[in-house]
Design a protein around this motif. Structure first.
Motif, PDB file in Angstrom:
ATOM      1  N   VAL A   1       4.101  -5.690  -5.853  1.00  0.00           N
ATOM      2  CA  VAL A   1       4.906  -5.888  -4.465  1.00  0.00           C
ATOM      3  C   VAL A   1       4.131  -6.655  -3.385  1.00  0.00           C
ATOM      4  O   VAL A   1       4.727  -7.517  -2.968  1.00  0.00           O
ATOM      5  CB  VAL A   1       5.076  -4.025  -3.827  1.00  0.00           C
ATOM      6  CG1 VAL A   1       5.449  -4.467  -2.324  1.00  0.00           C
ATOM      7  CG2 VAL A   1       5.835  -3.184  -4.621  1.00  0.00           C
ATOM      8  N   PHE A   2       2.716  -6.470  -3.530  1.00  0.00           N
ATOM      9  CA  PHE A   2       2.079  -7.502  -2.659  1.00  0.00           C
ATOM     10  C   PHE A   2       2.315  -8.979  -3.148  1.00  0.00           C
ATOM     11  O   PHE A   2       2.347  -9.847  -2.451  1.00  0.00           O
ATOM     12  CB  PHE A   2       0.580  -7.266  -2.896  1.00  0.00           C
ATOM     13  CG  PHE A   2      -0.420  -8.028  -1.744  1.00  0.00           C
ATOM     14  CD1 PHE A   2       0.115  -8.091  -0.369  1.00  0.00           C
ATOM     15  CD2 PHE A   2      -1.416  -8.772  -2.421  1.00  0.00           C
ATOM     16  CE1 PHE A   2      -0.797  -8.821   0.434  1.00  0.00           C
ATOM     17  CE2 PHE A   2      -2.182  -9.496  -1.617  1.00  0.00           C
ATOM     18  CZ  PHE A   2      -1.991  -9.744  -0.225  1.00  0.00           C
TER      19      PHE A   2
ATOM     20  N   LEU B   1      -1.956   1.107  -8.773  1.00  0.00           N
ATOM     21  CA  LEU B   1      -2.761  -0.130  -9.043  1.00  0.00           C
ATOM     22  C   LEU B   1      -1.591  -1.235  -9.428  1.00  0.00           C
ATOM     23  O   LEU B   1      -1.440  -2.383  -8.513  1.00  0.00           O
ATOM     24  CB  LEU B   1      -3.717  -0.173 -10.312  1.00  0.00           C
ATOM     25  CG  LEU B   1      -4.330  -1.556 -10.654  1.00  0.00           C
ATOM     26  CD1 LEU B   1      -5.421  -1.573  -9.492  1.00  0.00           C
ATOM     27  CD2 LEU B   1      -5.201  -1.478 -11.986  1.00  0.00           C
ATOM     28  N   PHE B   2      -0.741  -1.167 -10.401  1.00  0.00           N
ATOM     29  CA  PHE B   2       0.063  -2.207 -10.758  1.00  0.00           C
ATOM     30  C   PHE B   2       1.302  -2.304  -9.749  1.00  0.00           C
ATOM     31  O   PHE B   2       1.790  -3.505  -9.467  1.00  0.00           O
ATOM     32  CB  PHE B   2       0.649  -1.935 -12.015  1.00  0.00           C
ATOM     33  CG  PHE B   2      -0.538  -2.343 -13.241  1.00  0.00           C
ATOM     34  CD1 PHE B   2      -1.161  -3.358 -13.336  1.00  0.00           C
ATOM     35  CD2 PHE B   2      -1.122  -1.102 -13.930  1.00  0.00           C
ATOM     36  CE1 PHE B   2      -1.937  -3.676 -14.386  1.00  0.00           C
ATOM     37  CE2 PHE B   2      -2.116  -1.448 -14.878  1.00  0.00           C
ATOM     38  CZ  PHE B   2      -2.543  -2.734 -15.043  1.00  0.00           C
TER      39      PHE B   2
ATOM     40  N   TYR C   1       0.620  -1.111  -0.132  1.00  0.00           N
ATOM     41  CA  TYR C   1       0.222  -0.011   0.095  1.00  0.00           C
ATOM     42  C   TYR C   1       0.797   1.121  -0.040  1.00  0.00           C
ATOM     43  O   TYR C   1       0.496   2.070  -0.865  1.00  0.00           O
ATOM     44  CB  TYR C   1      -1.047   0.032   1.231  1.00  0.00           C
ATOM     45  CG  TYR C   1      -1.770   1.254   1.494  1.00  0.00           C
ATOM     46  CD1 TYR C   1      -2.839   1.517   0.751  1.00  0.00           C
ATOM     47  CD2 TYR C   1      -1.226   2.192   2.339  1.00  0.00           C
ATOM     48  CE1 TYR C   1      -3.708   2.565   0.882  1.00  0.00           C
ATOM     49  CE2 TYR C   1      -2.128   3.201   2.506  1.00  0.00           C
ATOM     50  CZ  TYR C   1      -3.281   3.626   1.854  1.00  0.00           C
ATOM     51  OH  TYR C   1      -4.056   4.622   2.133  1.00  0.00           O
ATOM     52  N   PHE C   2       1.650   1.424   0.940  1.00  0.00           N
ATOM     53  CA  PHE C   2       2.591   2.616   1.053  1.00  0.00           C
ATOM     54  C   PHE C   2       3.634   2.723  -0.066  1.00  0.00           C
ATOM     55  O   PHE C   2       3.895   3.807  -0.729  1.00  0.00           O
ATOM     56  CB  PHE C   2       3.177   2.522   2.487  1.00  0.00           C
ATOM     57  CG  PHE C   2       2.421   2.805   3.483  1.00  0.00           C
ATOM     58  CD1 PHE C   2       1.873   4.096   3.560  1.00  0.00           C
ATOM     59  CD2 PHE C   2       1.987   1.915   4.563  1.00  0.00           C
ATOM     60  CE1 PHE C   2       1.154   4.534   4.891  1.00  0.00           C
ATOM     61  CE2 PHE C   2       1.498   2.326   5.543  1.00  0.00           C
ATOM     62  CZ  PHE C   2       0.800   3.452   5.695  1.00  0.00           C
ATOM     63  N   ILE C   3       4.097   1.630  -0.721  1.00  0.00           N
ATOM     64  CA  ILE C   3       5.117   1.717  -1.750  1.00  0.00           C
ATOM     65  C   ILE C   3       4.331   2.132  -3.016  1.00  0.00           C
ATOM     66  O   ILE C   3       4.678   2.854  -3.907  1.00  0.00           O
ATOM     67  CB  ILE C   3       5.699   0.272  -1.821  1.00  0.00           C
ATOM     68  CG1 ILE C   3       6.711  -0.146  -0.675  1.00  0.00           C
ATOM     69  CG2 ILE C   3       6.525   0.152  -3.348  1.00  0.00           C
ATOM     70  CD1 ILE C   3       7.263  -1.418  -0.812  1.00  0.00           C
TER      71      ILE C   3
ATOM     72  N   SER D   1       5.839  -9.943  -2.351  1.00  0.00           N
ATOM     73  CA  SER D   1       6.121 -10.319  -0.920  1.00  0.00           C
ATOM     74  C   SER D   1       5.201 -11.570  -0.404  1.00  0.00           C
ATOM     75  O   SER D   1       5.870 -12.292   0.441  1.00  0.00           O
ATOM     76  CB  SER D   1       5.470  -8.999  -0.114  1.00  0.00           C
ATOM     77  OG  SER D   1       3.987  -9.046  -0.106  1.00  0.00           O
ATOM     78  N   CYS D   2       4.222 -12.019  -0.994  1.00  0.00           N
ATOM     79  CA  CYS D   2       3.527 -13.285  -0.678  1.00  0.00           C
ATOM     80  C   CYS D   2       4.373 -14.336  -1.060  1.00  0.00           C
ATOM     81  O   CYS D   2       4.252 -15.423  -0.596  1.00  0.00           O
ATOM     82  CB  CYS D   2       1.945 -13.302  -1.181  1.00  0.00           C
ATOM     83  SG  CYS D   2       0.903 -12.198  -0.239  1.00  0.00           S
ATOM     84  N   LYS D   3       4.950 -14.277  -2.368  1.00  0.00           N
ATOM     85  CA  LYS D   3       5.798 -15.199  -2.804  1.00  0.00           C
ATOM     86  C   LYS D   3       7.156 -15.682  -1.900  1.00  0.00           C
ATOM     87  O   LYS D   3       7.439 -16.628  -1.520  1.00  0.00           O
ATOM     88  CB  LYS D   3       6.355 -15.202  -4.336  1.00  0.00           C
ATOM     89  CG  LYS D   3       5.283 -15.136  -5.442  1.00  0.00           C
ATOM     90  CD  LYS D   3       5.260 -16.622  -5.551  1.00  0.00           C
ATOM     91  CE  LYS D   3       4.199 -16.862  -6.781  1.00  0.00           C
ATOM     92  NZ  LYS D   3       3.883 -18.432  -6.821  1.00  0.00           N
ATOM     93  N   ILE D   4       7.616 -14.389  -1.395  1.00  0.00           N
ATOM     94  CA  ILE D   4       8.835 -14.685  -0.533  1.00  0.00           C
ATOM     95  C   ILE D   4       8.459 -14.787   0.861  1.00  0.00           C
ATOM     96  O   ILE D   4       9.174 -15.826   1.601  1.00  0.00           O
ATOM     97  CB  ILE D   4       9.549 -13.229  -0.396  1.00  0.00           C
ATOM     98  CG1 ILE D   4      10.085 -12.584  -1.881  1.00  0.00           C
ATOM     99  CG2 ILE D   4      10.685 -13.146   0.500  1.00  0.00           C
ATOM    100  CD1 ILE D   4      10.713 -11.332  -2.105  1.00  0.00           C
TER     101      ILE D   4
END
Length: 548
Positions: free
Chosen positions: A489-490, A483-484, A448-450, A493-496
């Motif tokens: 990023v989301f 949006l993109f 969200y912040f990024i 981060s869920c992959k990592i």
């Protein structure tokens, strides 16, 4: 009666007395079968009703106010709305399948507590837009009063130059606000008839005003042949800006699509209305807005982008009985449209959001009236003082809503693959898959912040802080950047750092029904949830028999 008895009897809402009363009440649970009454025709008509607003008329004609031709303004509006219709369709599917609203959907991505932030963001925007619609409604009431009482135009104005409302307009605002509050008691599932009526009323008054202004302008010829007043690169950037603005203007619909798609009888009912009905309906309204705006330029020698102001100018120019009757009738129809625009587009999502913020004490109905009170508190009449101010308003809040939409899309389509564990959306138990870290999904907040960061300087520039021209133009694509970037990023981060609930195959059910309801009313196969694996499979089986 002691305070505890008063508290339990009058303040705590139904369903809010449970241990997790701060997360659930009956209004924010998945919609009951009896309330899923909106079909394909309803949604196709809904968009004609939702877009048939003075706000859309405004936004369609502001391009002319800043120098574009009528045809350029129309093309920009239509192009942007075709783009955003795709996002609305994709982001609303979870609501149409599980019949949950935007605030609850946010819990799957942001966490059961973290979802309070996006719900708050959306509530703020809904309240502001409710104020915009109420100001427009107040202007309509003023024209109606002016048509009856000539003295309305002579009331001393004490509102100041920055206000879109004069003192007479404030009288209209108060009347409109009171009437709107009376309509808020009608249950939402029973509003289908009002949706259909709003479409008819709006287009009757739009046709009447178009015929009137074109006749006064000497026909369509002088109107449609007006060219741009800007040229070269300035014109090119303005076209690009208004295509992007056509999308950003609908950022609220894109983010909270689940709020109105949860009323669908089945999840396919919303597709035609979104992909076809939304841009077509907007385009038709834009045609009326731009033709009337261009006619006003021929009549008065200047661009009058606000149709209500133009209507009052026509009344002042020719204060005869026929003009007064015509102005009264058109203003009445516009006022009716403003009432239901405010309810469907603003009060409804605000009610859902506020109820999700304080479910122990606030139902969606109570949220409607909280929204109505806050609408007055924010002094919305200062948002519509000029076309420039209105455009800045339209494009300012998009950066916060676009990042939320990006995160929700990734969560539903790439992380949970269409499968939401509904009971876990309403529990504070640490074993719930949406509890994450103390109720907050840090992955979502990082994204969200990024997602906001690259656009924030442009946002400040939009609010008045000086910035280089390059940054100003970069902000034109702020919605899509947010949006993109947030989505990427989301997802990364869920992959990592995989969350507790990740699916590897598509597992969306045909429909979701509350466990306590009689599912024999529909095909059993339509509510069968695809099995998961391990502990999740046990949780799925349990969710068929236990109440949320």
């Amino acid at each position: 009666m002691g305070f505890k008895e008063f508290h339990d009897k009058y303040l705590v809402v139904e369903g809010g007395e449970s241990e997790d009363g701060f997360l659930v009440n009956d209004d924010i649970r998945p919609l009951a079968l009896k309330d899923r009454k909106w079909n394909s025709l309803t949604y196709f008509t809904f968009w004609f009703s939702a877009t048939a607003t003075v706000s859309n008329w405004y936004s369609a004609s502001t391009g002319q106010a800043l120098g574009l031709s009528m045809w350029e303004s129309l093309a920009c509006s239509f192009g942007g709305q075709c783009l955003i219709a795709i996002i609305i369709t994709l982001n609303g599917r979870a609501g149409a399948t599980y019949h949950i609203g935007f605030p609850v959907l946010c819990r799957t991505a942001f966490g059961v507590y973290g979802a309070w932030w996006p719900a708050f963001n959306r509530a703020v925007m809904a309240i502001v837009w409710n104020g915009v619609n109420s100001v427009q409604g107040g202007q309509c009431i003023y024209v109606m009063l002016h048509a009856i009482f000539p003295g309305m135009a002579r009331i001393k104005n004490t509102m100041g130059s920055g206000s879109a409302l004069t003192t007479g307009g404030m009288i209209g605002f108060v009347i409109f606000w009171v009437v709107m509050c009376f309509f808020l008691v009608v249950p939402v599932p029973k509003m289908r008839g009002l949706i259909y009526a709003k479409v008819i009323v709006f287009f009757v008054c739009a046709i009447a005003m178009l015929a009137w202004t074109v006749t006064k302008a000497g026909g369509l010829g002088p109107v449609v042949h007006q060219g741009s007043t800007v040229h070269g690169s300035e014109r090119s950037w303005l076209i690009f800006r208004f295509i992007m603005l056509g999308a950003a203007n609908c950022a609220t619909f894109a983010s909270n699509a689940a709020d109105f798609q949860r009323y669908a009888t089945k999840n396919t009912d919303v597709i035609l209305g979104n992909l076809a009905g939304f841009p077509i309906a907007n385009f038709i309204v834009a045609i009326f807005g731009n033709l009337v705006c261009a006619s006003g330029q021929v009549i008065f020698g200047k661009v009058v982008w606000n149709p209500i102001t133009l209507l009052d100018d026509l009344l002042v120019m020719d204060y005869t009985s026929k003009t007064r009757a015509g102005a009264f009738f058109i203003a009445l129809c516009f006022a009716y449209s403003c009432i239901f625009s405010a309810i469907f587009e603003n009060s409804l999502p605000a009610g859902n959001d506020i109820a999700a913020l304080f479910p122990k004490y606030v139902t969606v109905r109570r949220g409607f009236f909280i929204c109505a009170v806050l609408t007055v508190a924010i002094n919305p009449w200062y948002l519509l003082g000029s076309a420039v101010i209105f455009v800045r308003f339209l494009s300012s809040y998009q950066i916060f809503l676009s990042t939320i939409a990006g995160i929700l899309l990734v969560q539903y389509y790439l992380i949970s693959r269409g499968y939401i564990i509904i009971p876990d959306c309403y529990t504070s138990s640490k074993s719930g898959v949406y509890y994450y870290w103390h109720g907050f999904n840090l992955r979502a907040f990082a994204a969200y912040f990024i997602g906001i960061a690259p656009n924030f300087y442009g946002f400040l520039n939009n609010m008045g802080v000086k910035a280089p021209i390059g940054l100003t133009r970069f902000y034109y694509v702020a919605y899509w950047v947010g949006l993109f970037l947030s989505a990427f990023v989301f997802w990364g981060s869920c992959k990592i750092w995989p969350p507790a609930h990740v699916e590897t195959t598509w597992k969306e059910p045909r429909d979701y029904v509350r466990p306590e309801e009689d599912i024999s009313a529909i095909e059993a196969s339509s509510v069968e949830v695809m099995p998961g694996s391990g502990d999740l499979e046990k949780r799925i089986v349990t969710s068929k028999t236990e109440s949320v």
